[in-house]
Design an enzyme around this catalytic site. Structure first.
Site, PDB file in Angstrom:
ATOM      1  N   ILE A 192      44.051 -19.611  34.051  1.00 44.89           N
ATOM      2  CA  ILE A 192      44.242 -19.490  35.505  1.00 44.89           C
ATOM      3  C   ILE A 192      44.556 -20.859  36.117  1.00 44.89           C
ATOM      4  O   ILE A 192      45.479 -21.003  36.925  1.00 44.89           O
ATOM      5  CB  ILE A 192      42.987 -18.864  36.165  1.00 44.89           C
ATOM      6  CG1 ILE A 192      42.790 -17.428  35.648  1.00 44.89           C
ATOM      7  CG2 ILE A 192      43.106 -18.891  37.681  1.00 44.89           C
ATOM      8  CD1 ILE A 192      41.478 -16.774  36.071  1.00 44.89           C
ATOM      9  N   ARG A 228      33.298 -18.545  39.948  1.00 44.38           N
ATOM     10  CA  ARG A 228      31.974 -17.928  39.974  1.00 44.38           C
ATOM     11  C   ARG A 228      31.147 -18.598  41.063  1.00 44.38           C
ATOM     12  O   ARG A 228      31.199 -19.828  41.215  1.00 44.38           O
ATOM     13  CB  ARG A 228      31.254 -18.069  38.625  1.00 44.38           C
ATOM     14  CG  ARG A 228      31.762 -17.131  37.530  1.00 44.38           C
ATOM     15  CD  ARG A 228      31.488 -15.648  37.845  1.00 44.38           C
ATOM     16  NE  ARG A 228      31.985 -14.763  36.813  1.00 44.38           N
ATOM     17  CZ  ARG A 228      33.168 -14.137  36.839  1.00 44.38           C
ATOM     18  NH1 ARG A 228      33.970 -14.302  37.860  1.00 44.38           N
ATOM     19  NH2 ARG A 228      33.519 -13.329  35.858  1.00 44.38           N
ATOM     20  N   ASP A 249      36.140 -16.776  47.033  1.00 46.18           N
ATOM     21  CA  ASP A 249      36.281 -15.377  46.629  1.00 46.18           C
ATOM     22  C   ASP A 249      35.020 -14.919  45.889  1.00 46.18           C
ATOM     23  O   ASP A 249      34.921 -13.768  45.503  1.00 46.18           O
ATOM     24  CB  ASP A 249      37.510 -15.210  45.720  1.00 46.18           C
ATOM     25  CG  ASP A 249      37.801 -13.744  45.401  1.00 46.18           C
ATOM     26  OD1 ASP A 249      37.793 -12.916  46.349  1.00 46.18           O
ATOM     27  OD2 ASP A 249      38.009 -13.410  44.213  1.00 46.18           O
ATOM     28  N   GLU A 280      26.291 -12.924  45.449  1.00 47.33           N
ATOM     29  CA  GLU A 280      27.220 -11.841  45.797  1.00 47.33           C
ATOM     30  C   GLU A 280      26.787 -10.468  45.288  1.00 47.33           C
ATOM     31  O   GLU A 280      27.229  -9.448  45.811  1.00 47.33           O
ATOM     32  CB  GLU A 280      28.633 -12.145  45.292  1.00 47.33           C
ATOM     33  CG  GLU A 280      28.782 -12.121  43.773  1.00 47.33           C
ATOM     34  CD  GLU A 280      30.237 -12.344  43.337  1.00 47.33           C
ATOM     35  OE1 GLU A 280      30.841 -13.340  43.742  1.00 47.33           O
ATOM     36  OE2 GLU A 280      30.747 -11.511  42.571  1.00 47.33           O
ATOM     37  N   HIS A 292      35.393 -11.131  46.174  1.00 44.82           N
ATOM     38  CA  HIS A 292      35.698 -11.075  44.732  1.00 44.82           C
ATOM     39  C   HIS A 292      36.883 -10.139  44.456  1.00 44.82           C
ATOM     40  O   HIS A 292      36.766  -9.178  43.693  1.00 44.82           O
ATOM     41  CB  HIS A 292      34.459 -10.617  43.934  1.00 44.82           C
ATOM     42  CG  HIS A 292      34.466 -11.131  42.524  1.00 44.82           C
ATOM     43  ND1 HIS A 292      33.345 -11.618  41.898  1.00 44.82           N
ATOM     44  CD2 HIS A 292      35.469 -11.237  41.612  1.00 44.82           C
ATOM     45  CE1 HIS A 292      33.649 -11.995  40.665  1.00 44.82           C
ATOM     46  NE2 HIS A 292      34.926 -11.775  40.463  1.00 44.82           N
ATOM     47  N   GLN A 293      37.996 -10.449  45.080  1.00 46.33           N
ATOM     48  CA  GLN A 293      39.187  -9.608  44.916  1.00 46.33           C
ATOM     49  C   GLN A 293      40.308 -10.338  44.185  1.00 46.33           C
ATOM     50  O   GLN A 293      41.429  -9.828  44.093  1.00 46.33           O
ATOM     51  CB  GLN A 293      39.679  -9.113  46.285  1.00 46.33           C
ATOM     52  CG  GLN A 293      40.248 -10.210  47.185  1.00 46.33           C
ATOM     53  CD  GLN A 293      40.806  -9.668  48.491  1.00 46.33           C
ATOM     54  OE1 GLN A 293      40.041  -9.285  49.374  1.00 46.33           O
ATOM     55  NE2 GLN A 293      42.115  -9.640  48.631  1.00 46.33           N
TER      56      GLN A 293
END
Ligand code: NAD
Length: 333
Positions: A155, A233, A257, A262, A294-295
């Site tokens: 990523i 994270r 995100d 969460e 978290h999308q």
């Protein structure tokens, strides 16, 4: 194979049913999160499919094993939420989806940067109310800015390439540098990355070494007004420290995100409830903070890959043939 899928949402069902046409497994779609109390729902299933906020502690794994589970098929890349030692001790096989669409997460990190920089969310609300004032919406050119990438794996490298396309200088830090990454970034020490970057984006896994990698000391080493982006994270960031950084102005923009706590919030509609997490609620009061739930992974391509790889893992386990993307202690989180 009979699979108990926890934390199922409507989109999971759609994509897993579609991918399962090639596998013919028997999937029980369960809405609850996997927790000590819900683990018995797996009884009668040889495989359990879990997501990022499911509880994969030793207690839950023991319960799954007692209920006849042999395979834990994670529909995620990260497995920091898994007690891998306990899984090994119990003889539970664990598989994951090592890479589904690194583009999805990298592009979401860029969406947060653009949204924050040009205040898209504030502009959207203003225009809807007939307020066309530009006060407070001033952004900056990305061209010519320095971007720091912490974690230059799949990523991180794609993110670096996109930012290069904007005309940014990209710095990278990784304890395991990849020579291929040097086409899109220059490796520096973490200290240099913190002190030189206008934008810092986290793309490393959560491990004991990276937990709170952004703490008060790290924030103190950053440029004034730095933009910090975390799509990896929640526990990479000490939220209290970044709130202090936002209050002092050291952090000029924050895009998240993921969030430390969460599990209690994300992937649910809590719009009719009072949020009990005061730290999270404080974050939402800042005009220069953009939080998504978290999308990063949530694109058609990524969700298709997740479903296909997860079910292929189950098939490989059942048949003893094909690629089983096993999680082993050596791979890190
Ligand atoms: P990857 O394994 O390809 O890359 C991770 C990189 O981090 C590796 O190069 C590794 O050497 C590096 N690293 C390890 N320890 C480090 C440290 N102490 N400091 C800096 N770098 C370190 O993983 P990836 O596929 O690029 O995924 C990166 C992270 O993105 C995952 O671990 C996961 O937490 C997160 N993720 C988030 C979403 C989302 O929906 N928001 C989805 C998928 C993955």
């Amino acid at each position: 194979m009979k699979i108990a899928m926890f934390s199922t949402k409507s989109y999971d069902k759609t994509y897993f049913e579609r991918a399962n046409r090639a596998h013919g497994h028997e999937i029980t779609f369960l809405e609850p999160r996997l927790l000590p109390e819900t683990a018995p729902l797996a009884a009668g299933h040889a495989a359990v499919c879990a997501f990022v906020n499911d509880d994969l502690s030793a207690e839950v794994l023991r319960s799954l094993k007692e209920h006849g589970v042999e395979l834990l098929a994670l529909r995620s890349a990260g497995f920091n939420h898994l007690d891998l030692e306990a899984a090994d001790d119990l003889g539970l096989t664990v598989a994951r989806v090592p890479a589904y669409s690194p583009h999805a997460v990298a592009e979401h990190a860029v969406a947060l940067i653009l949204g924050l920089n040009r205040k898209v969310f504030r502009a959207y609300n203003r225009v809807r109310e007939g307020n066309f004032s530009l006060e407070g919406l001033l952004g900056f050119d990305l061209h010519g800015r320095t971007v720091g990438v912490v974690g230059t794996g799949r990523i991180g490298q794609i993110f670096a390439g996109i930012m290069r396309g904007f005309g940014c200088e990209v710095l990278g830090y990784d304890p395991y540098p990849d020579p291929d990454a040097e086409t899109v970034l220059s490796y520096v020490s973490l200290d240099e990355l913190f002190s030189r970057s206008h934008i810092i984006s986290l793309h490393c896994p959560l491990t004991p070494e990276t937990r709170d990698i952004i703490d008060a000391e790290a924030v103190a080493r950053m440029r004034d007004g730095v933009m910090l982006i975390n799509t990896s994270r929640g526990h990479l960031v000490d939220t209290g420290a970044v709130i202090d950084g936002l209050k002092s102005g050291r952090i000029g923009h924050l895009g998240l995100d993921v969030y430390e706590e969460e599990e209690e919030l994300f992937f649910q509609d809590l719009s009719g409830q009072v949020i009990q997490d005061d730290v999270f609620s404080r974050l939402l009061t800042f005009p220069n903070v953009l939080v998504t739930g978290h999308q990063g992974f949530f694109t058609q391509e990524a969700v298709t890959n997740i479903a296909e790889t997860t079910l292929a893992n189950v098939t490989a386990f059942e048949s003893g043939d094909g690629d089983l993307h096993r999680v082993t202690a050596a791979k890190g989180a």
